[in-house]
Design a protein around this motif. Sequence first.
Motif, PDB file in Angstrom:
ATOM      1  N   MET A   1     -21.412  -1.353 -31.159  1.00 49.76           N
ATOM      2  CA  MET A   1     -21.440  -2.643 -30.482  1.00 49.76           C
ATOM      3  C   MET A   1     -21.081  -3.776 -31.446  1.00 49.76           C
ATOM      4  SD  MET A   1     -24.924  -2.337 -28.208  1.00 49.76           S
ATOM      5  CE  MET A   1     -24.958  -1.563 -26.588  1.00 49.76           C
ATOM      6  N   ALA A   2     -21.661  -3.733 -32.645  1.00 51.25           N
ATOM      7  CA  ALA A   2     -21.403  -4.786 -33.623  1.00 51.25           C
ATOM      8  C   ALA A   2     -19.944  -4.783 -34.063  1.00 51.25           C
ATOM      9  CB  ALA A   2     -22.323  -4.609 -34.826  1.00 51.25           C
ATOM     10  N   GLU A   3     -19.386  -3.585 -34.245  1.00 54.46           N
ATOM     11  CA  GLU A   3     -17.993  -3.494 -34.678  1.00 54.46           C
ATOM     12  C   GLU A   3     -17.037  -4.011 -33.616  1.00 54.46           C
ATOM     13  OE1 GLU A   3     -14.828  -0.180 -36.446  1.00 54.46           O
ATOM     14  OE2 GLU A   3     -16.797   0.454 -35.716  1.00 54.46           O
ATOM     15  N   ARG A   4     -17.328  -3.696 -32.350  1.00 58.96           N
ATOM     16  CA  ARG A   4     -16.404  -4.059 -31.277  1.00 58.96           C
ATOM     17  C   ARG A   4     -16.597  -5.489 -30.784  1.00 58.96           C
ATOM     18  NH1 ARG A   4     -15.680  -0.674 -25.591  1.00 58.96           N
ATOM     19  NH2 ARG A   4     -14.359  -2.201 -24.516  1.00 58.96           N
ATOM     20  N   PHE A   5     -17.854  -5.946 -30.724  1.00 56.95           N
ATOM     21  CA  PHE A   5     -18.122  -7.236 -30.091  1.00 56.95           C
ATOM     22  C   PHE A   5     -18.765  -8.274 -31.020  1.00 56.95           C
ATOM     23  CE2 PHE A   5     -18.296  -4.126 -26.594  1.00 56.95           C
ATOM     24  CZ  PHE A   5     -17.380  -4.681 -25.708  1.00 56.95           C
ATOM     25  N   GLY A   6     -19.042  -7.870 -32.269  1.00 58.64           N
ATOM     26  CA  GLY A   6     -19.775  -8.760 -33.156  1.00 58.64           C
ATOM     27  C   GLY A   6     -19.116 -10.095 -33.424  1.00 58.64           C
ATOM     28  N   GLY A   7     -17.805 -10.172 -33.273  1.00 57.24           N
ATOM     29  CA  GLY A   7     -17.129 -11.444 -33.479  1.00 57.24           C
ATOM     30  C   GLY A   7     -17.245 -12.392 -32.300  1.00 57.24           C
ATOM     31  N   ALA A   8     -17.658 -11.858 -31.154  1.00 52.65           N
ATOM     32  CA  ALA A   8     -17.699 -12.665 -29.932  1.00 52.65           C
ATOM     33  C   ALA A   8     -19.117 -12.979 -29.474  1.00 52.65           C
ATOM     34  CB  ALA A   8     -16.955 -11.937 -28.807  1.00 52.65           C
ATOM     35  N   VAL A   9     -20.073 -12.137 -29.839  1.00 53.41           N
ATOM     36  CA  VAL A   9     -21.456 -12.312 -29.395  1.00 53.41           C
ATOM     37  C   VAL A   9     -22.376 -11.717 -30.460  1.00 53.41           C
ATOM     38  CG1 VAL A   9     -21.511 -10.128 -28.116  1.00 53.41           C
ATOM     39  CG2 VAL A   9     -23.037 -11.979 -27.431  1.00 53.41           C
ATOM     40  N   GLU A  10     -23.527 -12.319 -30.648  1.00 48.85           N
ATOM     41  CA  GLU A  10     -24.470 -11.793 -31.627  1.00 48.85           C
ATOM     42  C   GLU A  10     -25.167 -10.555 -31.063  1.00 48.85           C
ATOM     43  OE1 GLU A  10     -27.315 -14.089 -34.510  1.00 48.85           O
ATOM     44  OE2 GLU A  10     -28.385 -13.787 -32.621  1.00 48.85           O
ATOM     45  N   ILE A  11     -25.071  -9.440 -31.776  1.00 53.00           N
ATOM     46  CA  ILE A  11     -25.762  -8.219 -31.383  1.00 53.00           C
ATOM     47  C   ILE A  11     -27.089  -8.181 -32.145  1.00 53.00           C
ATOM     48  CG2 ILE A  11     -25.656  -5.720 -31.183  1.00 53.00           C
ATOM     49  CD1 ILE A  11     -23.481  -7.204 -29.596  1.00 53.00           C
ATOM     50  N   MET A  12     -28.190  -8.268 -31.423  1.00 55.23           N
ATOM     51  CA  MET A  12     -29.519  -8.322 -32.025  1.00 55.23           C
ATOM     52  C   MET A  12     -30.254  -7.024 -31.728  1.00 55.23           C
ATOM     53  SD  MET A  12     -32.440 -11.293 -31.718  1.00 55.23           S
ATOM     54  CE  MET A  12     -32.385 -11.369 -29.913  1.00 55.23           C
ATOM     55  N   ALA A  13     -30.604  -6.297 -32.780  1.00 58.49           N
ATOM     56  CA  ALA A  13     -31.292  -5.021 -32.631  1.00 58.49           C
ATOM     57  C   ALA A  13     -32.769  -5.246 -32.367  1.00 58.49           C
ATOM     58  CB  ALA A  13     -31.113  -4.184 -33.883  1.00 58.49           C
ATOM     59  N   GLY A  14     -33.292  -4.607 -31.328  1.00 58.79           N
ATOM     60  CA  GLY A  14     -34.703  -4.734 -31.015  1.00 58.79           C
ATOM     61  C   GLY A  14     -35.133  -3.662 -30.030  1.00 58.79           C
ATOM     62  N   GLY A  15     -36.429  -3.448 -29.970  1.00 60.17           N
ATOM     63  CA  GLY A  15     -36.972  -2.410 -29.110  1.00 60.17           C
ATOM     64  C   GLY A  15     -37.500  -1.288 -29.973  1.00 60.17           C
ATOM     65  N   GLY A  16     -38.808  -1.289 -30.245  1.00 60.00           N
ATOM     66  CA  GLY A  16     -39.388  -0.271 -31.110  1.00 60.00           C
ATOM     67  C   GLY A  16     -38.911  -0.368 -32.540  1.00 60.00           C
ATOM     68  N   LEU A  17     -38.375  -1.515 -32.925  1.00 58.18           N
ATOM     69  CA  LEU A  17     -37.850  -1.688 -34.279  1.00 58.18           C
ATOM     70  C   LEU A  17     -38.996  -1.771 -35.285  1.00 58.18           C
ATOM     71  CD1 LEU A  17     -35.011  -2.312 -35.690  1.00 58.18           C
ATOM     72  CD2 LEU A  17     -35.839  -4.660 -35.783  1.00 58.18           C
ATOM     73  N   THR A  18     -38.875  -1.050 -36.391  1.00 55.28           N
ATOM     74  CA  THR A  18     -39.876  -1.078 -37.451  1.00 55.28           C
ATOM     75  C   THR A  18     -39.296  -1.753 -38.691  1.00 55.28           C
ATOM     76  OG1 THR A  18     -39.234   1.043 -38.427  1.00 55.28           O
ATOM     77  CG2 THR A  18     -40.814   1.095 -36.589  1.00 55.28           C
ATOM     78  N   LEU A  19     -40.165  -2.116 -39.607  1.00 53.90           N
ATOM     79  CA  LEU A  19     -39.695  -2.687 -40.868  1.00 53.90           C
ATOM     80  C   LEU A  19     -38.755  -1.721 -41.574  1.00 53.90           C
ATOM     81  CD1 LEU A  19     -43.028  -4.235 -42.235  1.00 53.90           C
ATOM     82  CD2 LEU A  19     -41.055  -5.484 -41.316  1.00 53.90           C
ATOM     83  N   GLU A  20     -39.057  -0.435 -41.501  1.00 54.26           N
ATOM     84  CA  GLU A  20     -38.240   0.569 -42.183  1.00 54.26           C
ATOM     85  C   GLU A  20     -36.841   0.683 -41.595  1.00 54.26           C
ATOM     86  OE1 GLU A  20     -42.351   0.922 -43.042  1.00 54.26           O
ATOM     87  OE2 GLU A  20     -41.369   1.019 -41.081  1.00 54.26           O
ATOM     88  N   ASP A  21     -36.654   0.218 -40.350  1.00 52.28           N
ATOM     89  CA  ASP A  21     -35.338   0.274 -39.703  1.00 52.28           C
ATOM     90  C   ASP A  21     -34.404  -0.848 -40.168  1.00 52.28           C
ATOM     91  OD1 ASP A  21     -35.913   2.478 -38.011  1.00 52.28           O
ATOM     92  OD2 ASP A  21     -36.842   1.150 -36.526  1.00 52.28           O
ATOM     93  N   ILE A  22     -34.961  -1.921 -40.691  1.00 52.61           N
ATOM     94  CA  ILE A  22     -34.155  -3.122 -40.947  1.00 52.61           C
ATOM     95  C   ILE A  22     -33.008  -2.879 -41.932  1.00 52.61           C
ATOM     96  CG2 ILE A  22     -34.203  -5.485 -41.841  1.00 52.61           C
ATOM     97  CD1 ILE A  22     -36.962  -5.804 -40.580  1.00 52.61           C
ATOM     98  N   PRO A  23     -33.203  -2.170 -43.060  1.00 51.49           N
ATOM     99  CA  PRO A  23     -32.064  -1.942 -43.960  1.00 51.49           C
ATOM    100  C   PRO A  23     -30.888  -1.232 -43.289  1.00 51.49           C
ATOM    101  CG  PRO A  23     -34.111  -1.488 -45.100  1.00 51.49           C
ATOM    102  CD  PRO A  23     -34.467  -1.671 -43.641  1.00 51.49           C
ATOM    103  N   ALA A  24     -31.168  -0.249 -42.446  1.00 52.84           N
ATOM    104  CA  ALA A  24     -30.087   0.461 -41.756  1.00 52.84           C
ATOM    105  C   ALA A  24     -29.366  -0.464 -40.783  1.00 52.84           C
ATOM    106  CB  ALA A  24     -30.647   1.673 -41.023  1.00 52.84           C
TER     107      ALA A  24
END
Length: 254
Positions: free
Chosen positions: A169-192
């Motif tokens: 999603m970020a690769e295809r649409f990141g220039g047009a809309v902000e892709i925000m990751a969320g939903g069960g997201l943990t601190l350990e997920d943030i680097p990835a």
Amino acid sequence: MKLEIAVVSAAGAGTAAAEGAHRVELCSSLELGGITPSQGLMEASMEHVDGRLEIHPLIRCRPGDFRYSASDVDTMVHEIRHLLAQGAHGVVVGALTPSGDLDVHTIQRLVEAARAANPGAQLTFHRAIDQSKEPLAVLEQLVELGFTRVLTSGHEATAGAGLKTLAAMAERFGGAVEIMAGGGLTLEDIPAMHAAGLSAVHLSAKKTVSTLGDGAISLGAQDGADPTAYTVTDREVVRAAKAMVNALDLAAAR
């Protein structure tokens, strides 16, 4: 990378602001997936953040699915008008058809209400996209409708599990809309998420508070549920997430 915190109280909004979050999604009843906050909560939250971050109220008039009746839509139109008039920086919306497609008619009504109340209002599409049939097709439509960002777990139960789709999603649409990751997201997920090119992350950063004692009487709680329990924003989680985002941004800039 931007950090957004989902909060259900003015105190939570103040905590997010004090710890350096970029914005909050303001809602009520996170245990139900979140519903529209009251005007009083919006006003109190603005006082607590004192302009230090953006406030984006969730517009969801009821829990459950994202298939809305005409009455539901009318209610959400009114909610948008009032909350933007109070100073919200944008609104968080979403609606689907029974077949799992974007409910374009409903979304257009909500967008028009937001633009009428504040032409510069930001538009976020929430995790209804993760219940859609074709999330990439929905994303394309949201870009055409002028959305600012999309909150998504990558069409999976958690953002960690949806990393591959989030990256696409970020690769295809990141220039047009902000892709925000969320939903069960943990601190350990943030680097990835950072490495995958996601421009924002969203956490509830919540913890449960209880004053349960002997003789507590249930006031409608489900069998076995703690009738005194409620959630608050965990300052330490927000602080840790902000430190992690800052460190990743700094490392990337070197």
